[in-house]
Design a protein around this motif. Structure first.
Motif, PDB file in Angstrom:
ATOM      1  N   VAL A  93       0.984  -1.402   0.079  1.00  0.00           N
ATOM      2  CA  VAL A  93       0.039  -0.076   0.163  1.00  0.00           C
ATOM      3  C   VAL A  93       1.374   1.171   0.229  1.00  0.00           C
ATOM      4  O   VAL A  93       1.011   1.655   0.720  1.00  0.00           O
ATOM      5  CB  VAL A  93      -0.566   0.096   1.250  1.00  0.00           C
ATOM      6  CG1 VAL A  93      -1.592   1.065   0.731  1.00  0.00           C
ATOM      7  CG2 VAL A  93      -1.721  -0.731   0.871  1.00  0.00           C
ATOM      8  N   PRO A  94       1.497   1.876  -0.538  1.00  0.00           N
ATOM      9  CA  PRO A  94       2.731   2.915  -1.373  1.00  0.00           C
ATOM     10  C   PRO A  94       1.350   4.304  -0.174  1.00  0.00           C
ATOM     11  O   PRO A  94       2.415   5.203  -0.193  1.00  0.00           O
ATOM     12  CB  PRO A  94       2.328   3.179  -2.963  1.00  0.00           C
ATOM     13  CG  PRO A  94       0.940   2.743  -3.178  1.00  0.00           C
ATOM     14  CD  PRO A  94       1.144   1.621  -2.605  1.00  0.00           C
ATOM     15  N   GLN A  95       0.194   4.273  -0.554  1.00  0.00           N
ATOM     16  CA  GLN A  95      -0.747   5.240   0.255  1.00  0.00           C
ATOM     17  C   GLN A  95      -0.527   5.503   2.131  1.00  0.00           C
ATOM     18  O   GLN A  95      -0.719   6.380   2.878  1.00  0.00           O
ATOM     19  CB  GLN A  95      -2.320   5.527  -0.031  1.00  0.00           C
ATOM     20  CG  GLN A  95      -2.137   5.569  -1.683  1.00  0.00           C
ATOM     21  CD  GLN A  95      -2.463   4.790  -2.437  1.00  0.00           C
ATOM     22  OE1 GLN A  95      -2.166   3.418  -2.049  1.00  0.00           O
ATOM     23  NE2 GLN A  95      -2.975   4.501  -3.844  1.00  0.00           N
ATOM     24  N   TYR A  96       0.163   4.409   2.602  1.00  0.00           N
ATOM     25  CA  TYR A  96       0.341   4.035   3.683  1.00  0.00           C
ATOM     26  C   TYR A  96       0.643   5.464   4.264  1.00  0.00           C
ATOM     27  O   TYR A  96       1.055   5.888   4.968  1.00  0.00           O
ATOM     28  CB  TYR A  96       0.418   2.731   3.913  1.00  0.00           C
ATOM     29  CG  TYR A  96       1.033   2.808   5.695  1.00  0.00           C
ATOM     30  CD1 TYR A  96      -0.119   3.305   6.939  1.00  0.00           C
ATOM     31  CD2 TYR A  96       2.014   2.882   6.127  1.00  0.00           C
ATOM     32  CE1 TYR A  96      -0.198   3.157   7.517  1.00  0.00           C
ATOM     33  CE2 TYR A  96       2.954   2.694   7.554  1.00  0.00           C
ATOM     34  CZ  TYR A  96       1.461   2.655   7.893  1.00  0.00           C
ATOM     35  OH  TYR A  96       2.094   2.836   9.633  1.00  0.00           O
ATOM     36  N   ILE A  97       2.246   5.200   3.552  1.00  0.00           N
ATOM     37  CA  ILE A  97       3.522   6.638   4.218  1.00  0.00           C
ATOM     38  C   ILE A  97       2.930   7.872   3.903  1.00  0.00           C
ATOM     39  O   ILE A  97       3.052   8.597   4.590  1.00  0.00           O
ATOM     40  CB  ILE A  97       4.576   6.296   3.496  1.00  0.00           C
ATOM     41  CG1 ILE A  97       5.430   4.417   3.838  1.00  0.00           C
ATOM     42  CG2 ILE A  97       5.586   6.762   3.630  1.00  0.00           C
ATOM     43  CD1 ILE A  97       5.256   4.520   4.967  1.00  0.00           C
ATOM     44  N   ARG A  98       2.454   7.876   3.018  1.00  0.00           N
ATOM     45  CA  ARG A  98       2.173   9.696   2.529  1.00  0.00           C
ATOM     46  C   ARG A  98       0.474   9.969   2.807  1.00  0.00           C
ATOM     47  O   ARG A  98       0.742  11.268   3.587  1.00  0.00           O
ATOM     48  CB  ARG A  98       1.316   9.285   1.168  1.00  0.00           C
ATOM     49  CG  ARG A  98       2.638   9.046  -0.149  1.00  0.00           C
ATOM     50  CD  ARG A  98       1.899  10.082  -1.622  1.00  0.00           C
ATOM     51  NE  ARG A  98       1.092   8.605  -2.292  1.00  0.00           N
ATOM     52  CZ  ARG A  98       1.285   8.094  -2.659  1.00  0.00           C
ATOM     53  NH1 ARG A  98       2.671   7.161  -2.689  1.00  0.00           N
ATOM     54  NH2 ARG A  98      -0.263   7.282  -3.647  1.00  0.00           N
ATOM     55  N   SER A  99       0.143   8.708   4.235  1.00  0.00           N
ATOM     56  CA  SER A  99      -1.095   8.861   4.322  1.00  0.00           C
ATOM     57  C   SER A  99      -0.705   9.692   5.752  1.00  0.00           C
ATOM     58  O   SER A  99      -1.711   9.673   6.764  1.00  0.00           O
ATOM     59  CB  SER A  99      -2.239   8.715   4.617  1.00  0.00           C
ATOM     60  OG  SER A  99      -1.802   6.737   5.383  1.00  0.00           O
ATOM     61  N   PHE A 100      -0.288   9.586   6.517  1.00  0.00           N
ATOM     62  CA  PHE A 100       0.257   9.920   7.456  1.00  0.00           C
ATOM     63  C   PHE A 100      -0.195  10.848   7.631  1.00  0.00           C
ATOM     64  O   PHE A 100      -0.715  11.618   9.924  1.00  0.00           O
ATOM     65  CB  PHE A 100       1.787  10.016   8.169  1.00  0.00           C
ATOM     66  CG  PHE A 100       2.883  11.169   7.615  1.00  0.00           C
ATOM     67  CD1 PHE A 100       2.541  12.086   8.547  1.00  0.00           C
ATOM     68  CD2 PHE A 100       3.725  10.986   6.736  1.00  0.00           C
ATOM     69  CE1 PHE A 100       3.404  13.940   8.070  1.00  0.00           C
ATOM     70  CE2 PHE A 100       3.843  12.227   5.897  1.00  0.00           C
ATOM     71  CZ  PHE A 100       4.026  13.272   7.173  1.00  0.00           C
ATOM     72  N   PRO A 101      -0.732  12.461   7.271  1.00  0.00           N
ATOM     73  CA  PRO A 101      -1.061  13.094   7.883  1.00  0.00           C
ATOM     74  C   PRO A 101      -2.351  13.036   8.739  1.00  0.00           C
ATOM     75  O   PRO A 101      -2.911  13.463   9.745  1.00  0.00           O
ATOM     76  CB  PRO A 101      -1.474  14.679   6.868  1.00  0.00           C
ATOM     77  CG  PRO A 101       0.301  14.337   5.701  1.00  0.00           C
ATOM     78  CD  PRO A 101       0.260  13.140   6.300  1.00  0.00           C
TER      79      PRO A 101
END
Length: 773
Positions: free
Chosen positions: A420-428
């Motif tokens: 899931v590449p969106q996991y890291i980018r979704s931290f905010p």
């Protein structure tokens, strides 16, 4: 979470003293010895269940009371059966007490056994009652059997034999798939002249009121349920637990399916959902898996119907969650079912993705995509964008969703990071859960935070953690703004906050001023208390070699230029100080990499008074690691500029009294500054006269009397003594450099291993003499 009245009842149950508890037992026993059980008896049983369920001490019941509760399992009053079963399950297993089991006394269904053998015997007794085939359905106590078995299996999942697993799997197939499809409880079709003899069986209905055309499920409704329909409901409630517990049990060499009751079951089965004869030839475990698949498919179809009652709508959501979880279980066990299941799951996601009220259903759907999406070669981006984007972004204040979502991440962290590449980018967005309810979810983020620290997120994540209380205040204001649009003050605040969008760190002070009123709000205070804990975890991860040096140095040193925090920064400064020393010791070149930021911080005299601890550590690392021996890039001009910055600060704080509102600088700060100047001068001998002159003036000023910058005489003596030591060292520059900047082999000596010195030879000679005969 609970109402005030409920919390009061729970508190009373937890704090009940032992004498009062024994008196309550006696009163309840007296009530149960009577012939008529009225409202007072039911109320007392409910209170007993509450006391047992909220207390964690050993749950021992008086033997007489236990016997009465066991006898109630055969009571014709359903409420008494349910309450006695619930109370007895709360006391399972009961250590130190053994009860005899016999076929005649079926009321001892919930006997409390201590050993595995006792539990196995109890399970044998319970399952023996399932083998009978009474003409009018199960016995009155049969509906209590499954909950008790489920409780026993929770304590001892290996107490069943293989044959018993097979038997119960076959019974679950019967109850799930072949329950009656007519209403129970003497349902009537209505009419003035309708009498007992003219009553006709009424079919079960769907939640939208239409007549059901398929087999019975938990989402079917009617005026009453038959016992096999209740067993259908109980079977579904324990189905996932059963599959997870016994999915690995072999089905080979077991009793044949030829005598299965479902082969000759007399209940009406719809032609639409009737299975082919080939499915009846499957082993019991595979057959249960197939029937579970059909049952869940039907539940998903039923959830698309418009329910008349709001409670039924919530029931649909709960059943959807359970159905998707069960489908995931059966697909994990049998990969061939993935291709049959995915069209249904994909259609369900498409139907629910636009409705935020079904957010809790998306968590098991995401689990299904994570487990089987790669095998089925389907596009999962739409699921991840919704689950990691909109849901935490808009539903951060839903405690149930926060718990389920963070639990999903913790259980699948490795797979999520990989797929899931969106996991890291979704931290905010993920941090909104933490900002809103820090005490409840901090344990989850202790596990998740290291996975969010990457070269691309290290700096931004650190600033996000430092500004977490700001985020909490903003979220509180956001919800208030939506509920009270007419308050001009809040509209003004939100208009000002919206003007901050896309601003840089330079306007942080303005943001803090706008949120000043929120600094003492409970949510903001709780959030500020967890920030130091998370910073410790963050810096431990940053110190890992997997994070590149550039990101590591930027994350550690850039925040010193922020200037302000929204909350008291004492603990945060301690965290930075601790990890600054640790990281610089591991990588001394960090000091040269970030020399500009360090000098800017150390050159500000105000930091001596407001950030004493971290200022002392910054000065120490500058004096310790700003050396050619640590980094070849360290030039004479860099050493000189650092020396001049520290010299100016030291001269300023020792030349006059502190400004109003500030106390005298700590002796540790002054001695650290003097030591750093001496270390820098020992590496550039042109600077020795300047520091020697300062140390000489310091000694003269101290001997002439008290000084304004040091209020304590003992502290002044310590400062002067340290100054004299440094002044004496600097008289011999070569010695000063060896002492103040020793080579690496001096700091970590290993002379006992050095073959070029005499010590190893002497040690070996002495060893041989002491061990010789």
């Amino acid at each position: 979470m609970y109402s005030h009245a409920s919390e009061s009842f729970i508190k009373q149950a937890r704090e009940i003293p032992e004498p009062e508890l024994q008196k309550f037992y006696s009163k309840l026993l007296k009530l149960l010895q009577g012939k008529d059980f009225g409202h007072e008896t039911l109320d007392s049983l409910q209170r007993l269940y509450l006391i047992l369920s909220v207390n964690k001490y050993t749950k021992l019941l008086p033997p007489e009371l236990q016997k009465k509760l066991l006898s109630l399992l055969s009571s014709p009053v359903e409420q008494l059966q349910v309450l006695s079963s619930a109370v007895l399950r709360e006391t399972l297993p009961l250590s130190g007490q053994e009860l005899s089991y016999n076929q005649e006394n079926i009321s001892q269904l919930n006997s409390h056994a201590e050993s595995k053998a006792d539990l196995s015997s109890l399970c044998t007794l319970l399952l023996r009652g399932l083998e009978g085939r009474p003409s009018e359905g199960p016995s009155p106590s049969l509906m209590l059997t499954l909950p008790i078995i489920n409780t026993i299996l929770t304590h001892s999942p290996d107490c069943l034999t293989e044959d018993q697993v097979t038997l119960l799997s076959k019974k679950l197939v019967d109850w799930l798939r072949y329950a009656s499809i007519v209403q129970g409880g003497g349902a009537s079709s209505g009419g003035f002249f309708t009498g007992p003899r003219s009553r006709q069986p009424v079919p079960i209905a769907e939640l939208d009121g239409t007549v059901s055309g398929d087999f019975f499920t938990v989402l079917c409704v009617g005026q009453g349920f038959t016992e096999d329909q209740w067993m259908n409901v109980y079977s579904f409630s324990m189905l996932r637990h059963w599959l997870l517990t016994y999915h690995s049990v072999s089905s080979g060499n077991l009793m044949s399916d030829a005598d299965d009751r479902s082969e000759v079951d007399g209940s009406v089965v719809s032609m639409v959902s009737a299975t082919s004869s080939s499915s009846r030839l499957l082993p019991p475990k595979e057959r249960l898996r197939e029937k579970a698949f059909q049952y869940c498919q039907r539940l998903i179809e039923q959830s698309d119907r418009k329910a008349h009652k709001r409670t039924d709508t919530e029931l649909q959501k709960a059943c959807l969650v359970e159905a998707v979880c069960i489908l995931d279980c059966v697909c994990v066990e049998d990969a061939s079912l993935v291709y049959r299941t995915f069209p249904c799951i994909k259609a369900l996601f498409g139907r629910l993705s636009s409705d935020l009220s079904f957010a809790r259903v998306l968590i098991p759907i995401a689990q299904f995509y994570l487990n089987h999406g790669e095998m089925a070669a389907v596009d999962c981006d739409g699921v991840w964008m919704l689950v990691f984007g909109r849901y935490p972004g808009e539903l951060f204040n839903d405690p149930f969703l926060a718990h389920e979502f963070l639990r999903f991440l913790r259980l699948n962290l490795d797979s999520v990071q990989l797929r899931v590449p969106q996991y890291i980018r979704s931290f905010p967005n993920l941090l909104k859960f933490l900002a809103w309810d820090s005490p409840a979810v901090v344990d989850d983020f202790v596990d998740l935070l290291p996975s969010l620290v990457t070269p691309g997120t290290a700096v931004e994540l650190l600033h996000s953690l430092l500004d977490l209380p700001c985020l909490t205040a903003t979220l509180v204001l956001q919800l208030r703004f939506f509920h009270m649009l007419k308050q001009n003050s809040q509209e003004h605040v939100f208009k000002s906050l919206s003007d901050q969008i896309c601003d840089t760190i330079d306007r942080l002070s303005t943001l803090h001023e706008l949120l000043a009123e929120a600094a003492d709000w409970p949510r903001v205070v709780h959030c500020a208390q967890v920030v130091p804990v998370l910073l410790h975890i963050y810096f431990h991860r940053v110190g890992d070699t997997q994070v590149n040096p550039k990101s590591r140095s930027a994350a550690v040193f850039h925040p010193r230029s922020r200037g302000s925090l929204f909350f008291p920064s004492l603990f945060v400064c301690r965290v930075f100080s601790c990890h600054l020393l640790r990281l610089c010791k591991r990588r001394p070149s960090l000091v040269v990499d970030q020399s500009h930021e360090l000098l800017e911080f150390a050159g500000a005299t105000a930091n001596v008074y407001s950030k004493e601890e971290i200022f002392t550590h910054v000065v120490w690392v500058l004096g310790e690691y700003l050396s050619v021996s640590c980094d070849s890039r360290c030039s004479v001009s860099l050493i000189t500029s650092c020396f001049e910055a520290l010299e100016a600060v030291l001269f300023e704080i020792t030349s006059s009294a502190p400004s109003p509102g500030n106390i005298c600088p700590a002796p540790k700060v002054i001695t650290t500054l003097m030591s750093a100047l001496a270390k820098l001068a020992s590496r550039s001998h042109d600077l020795i006269p300047r520091v020697s002159l300062f140390l000489s003036k310091l000694r003269t000023a101290a001997r002439s009397g008290s000084v304004a910058w040091c209020a304590d005489e003992e502290d002044l003596v310590s400062v002067v003594t340290r100054g004299e030591e440094l002044w004496s060292l600097l008289k011999a520059p070569g010695v000063a450099q060896s002492v103040l900047t020793p080579p690496a082999h001096i700091n970590a000596p290993q002379w006992h291993r050095d073959t070029n010195v005499a010590s190893p030879l002497q040690l070996r000679a002495l060893t041989s003499l002491t061990h010789s005969q």
